[in-house]
Design an enzyme around this catalytic site. Structure first.
Site, mmCIF file in Angstrom:
data_model
loop_
_atom_site.group_PDB
_atom_site.id
_atom_site.type_symbol
_atom_site.label_atom_id
_atom_site.label_comp_id
_atom_site.label_asym_id
_atom_site.label_seq_id
_atom_site.Cartn_x
_atom_site.Cartn_y
_atom_site.Cartn_z
ATOM 1 N N HIS A 57 0.851 -1.206 0.000
ATOM 2 C CA HIS A 57 0.000 0.000 0.000
ATOM 3 C C HIS A 57 0.876 1.241 0.000
ATOM 4 O O HIS A 57 1.537 1.552 0.983
ATOM 5 C CB HIS A 57 -0.923 -0.001 1.222
ATOM 6 N N HIS A 59 1.321 5.412 -1.852
ATOM 7 C CA HIS A 59 0.779 6.497 -2.694
ATOM 8 C C HIS A 59 1.975 7.138 -3.380
ATOM 9 O O HIS A 59 2.548 8.099 -2.866
ATOM 10 C CB HIS A 59 0.032 7.528 -1.845
ATOM 11 N N GLN A 152 -9.528 10.049 -3.846
ATOM 12 C CA GLN A 152 -9.107 10.586 -2.540
ATOM 13 C C GLN A 152 -10.194 11.436 -1.874
ATOM 14 O O GLN A 152 -10.381 11.383 -0.668
ATOM 15 C CB GLN A 152 -7.832 11.425 -2.723
ATOM 16 N N HIS A 210 -9.519 1.942 0.647
ATOM 17 C CA HIS A 210 -9.246 2.565 1.940
ATOM 18 C C HIS A 210 -10.541 2.398 2.736
ATOM 19 O O HIS A 210 -11.585 2.913 2.332
ATOM 20 C CB HIS A 210 -8.950 4.049 1.772
ATOM 21 N N GLU A 213 -10.623 3.981 7.888
ATOM 22 C CA GLU A 213 -9.371 4.543 8.427
ATOM 23 C C GLU A 213 -9.726 5.659 9.418
ATOM 24 O O GLU A 213 -9.422 6.831 9.206
ATOM 25 C CB GLU A 213 -8.478 5.077 7.306
ATOM 26 N N ASP A 309 2.341 3.194 2.882
ATOM 27 C CA ASP A 309 1.304 4.220 2.742
ATOM 28 C C ASP A 309 1.939 5.551 2.339
ATOM 29 O O ASP A 309 1.671 6.063 1.260
ATOM 30 C CB ASP A 309 0.490 4.370 4.035
#
Ligand code: ZN
Length: 335
Positions: A57, A59, A152, A210, A213, A309
């Site tokens: 995971h 970005h 996002q 996601h 979270e 992440d």
């Protein structure tokens, strides 16, 4: 006759002094005191030799942007997301490519040869998709990159996310993402899961959302994701990332949830480096750790992976920067 012979390796199980013979690009023999000739021989005595790490995971479109356009003052996920929104107008395809490539080179140097990266699709220009699909091709000789179309700002909450997500898939993005806990209402979160899962079933794609979270024990989108996986026959193709609300859920509810996740063959991806700093910001003491229930999920036979992440981005990456030096955090998975 081997092409390459490694002498004296330490294996992940702790076995020392093992020789590894490689022929035609494959491991042909593993044994102490291996006999045979090799075109090249390397003494790796005392070095750990492992399968490649998987960063499950990441970005890559945000990577290495710490302090841009300004530091994250609160250290919260919400400010991190807001910062990304402020930075978006400044981005270019080339700058995203360059930062992401640097991250790839760092990863390779640390033994990570597979990265699943989410890529934000909320900006109509889809600069991240352009940059990272190109990078995925350019890195192929050394690194396998899988891209997740990630809304996002919310699949339903962001005005053009639904259209842009389809565009990103048409441009070659591999996996469908989502962020149900960031939609305006819980019901919208549920709807976003249903729509995205339908899309995955129609297109024959994998899903990595996601999910939950947050610190709120009532954030139970993983339940919907699990149910939709079974309803649409997507077992083994769906993963829930973060799942940090599991650290707050009561044990009775979890005793029902985990068997449902196992039944759905759903994967769980934890991002300890980042969630340990992001979560529980509203707690006084004791402070929760902000992690999903790794041990209990594994005991139920659920595949658990780990990801970075963030690496030095949006002010949340400081811990990740420090721990980046330890590949032990990355998860080993077979290719
Ligand atoms: Zn993430």
């Amino acid at each position: 006759m081997f092409d390459l012979l490694l002498r004296g390796a330490t294996l992940p199980g702790g076995q020392r002094g093992v020789d590894i013979g490689i022929a035609h690009g494959r491991i042909a023999a593993v044994s102490p005191g291996l006999e045979g000739e090799a075109l090249e021989e390397i003494d790796v005595t005392g070095c750990l030799v492992t399968p490649p790490f998987v960063d499950a995971h990441m970005h890559m479109d945000y990577a290495l942007r710490a302090g841009q356009p300004r530091p994250n003052e609160t250290g919260t996920l919400l400010e991190g997301i807001a910062l990304w929104g402020e930075l978006r107008p400044e981005l270019s395809t080339q700058s995203i490519y360059d930062y992401a490539k640097k991250l790839c080179l760092w990863s390779i140097a640390r033994g990570t040869l597979m990265i699943r990266s989410h890529v934000d699709i909320c900006d109509d220009r889809l600069l991240g998709v352009q940059a990272l699909t190109q990078l995925r091709e350019d890195m192929k000789p050394w690194l396998d990159i899988q891209l997740v179309a990630f809304p996002q700002d919310g699949f339903l909450r962001s005005p053009n996310a639904q259209r842009n997500l389809l565009r990103a898939l048409d441009m070659g993005v591999d996996v469908i993402g989502g962020i149900p806990h960031f939609e305006r209402t819980y019901e919208d979160g549920t709807q976003s899961i249903r729509q995205l899962m339908r899309l995955a079933a129609d297109r024959g794609l994998r899903v990595d959302m996601h999910c939950d979270e947050v610190d709120d024990p009532n954030s139970r989108h993983i339940e919907t994701l699990t149910a939709e996986t079974v309803r649409l026959g997507l077992q083994g193709r769906v993963a829930g990332s973060h799942l940090t609300s599991m650290h707050s859920m009561d044990n009775y509810y979890v005793s029902k949830l985990i068997p449902l996740m196992a039944e759905a063959g759903i994967g769980a991806i934890a991002n300890p480096l980042v969630n340990i700093t992001l979560q529980a910001r509203h707690d006084t003491y004791p402070k929760r750790r902000g992690l999903l229930r790794v041990k209990e999920l594994q005991e139920a036979g659920i595949a658990v992976a780990f990801g970075h992440d963030c690496v030095m981005d949006r002010g949340t990456g400081l811990a990740a920067t420090i721990c980046w030096r330890s590949p032990a955090w990355a998860c080993m998975l077979p290719r």
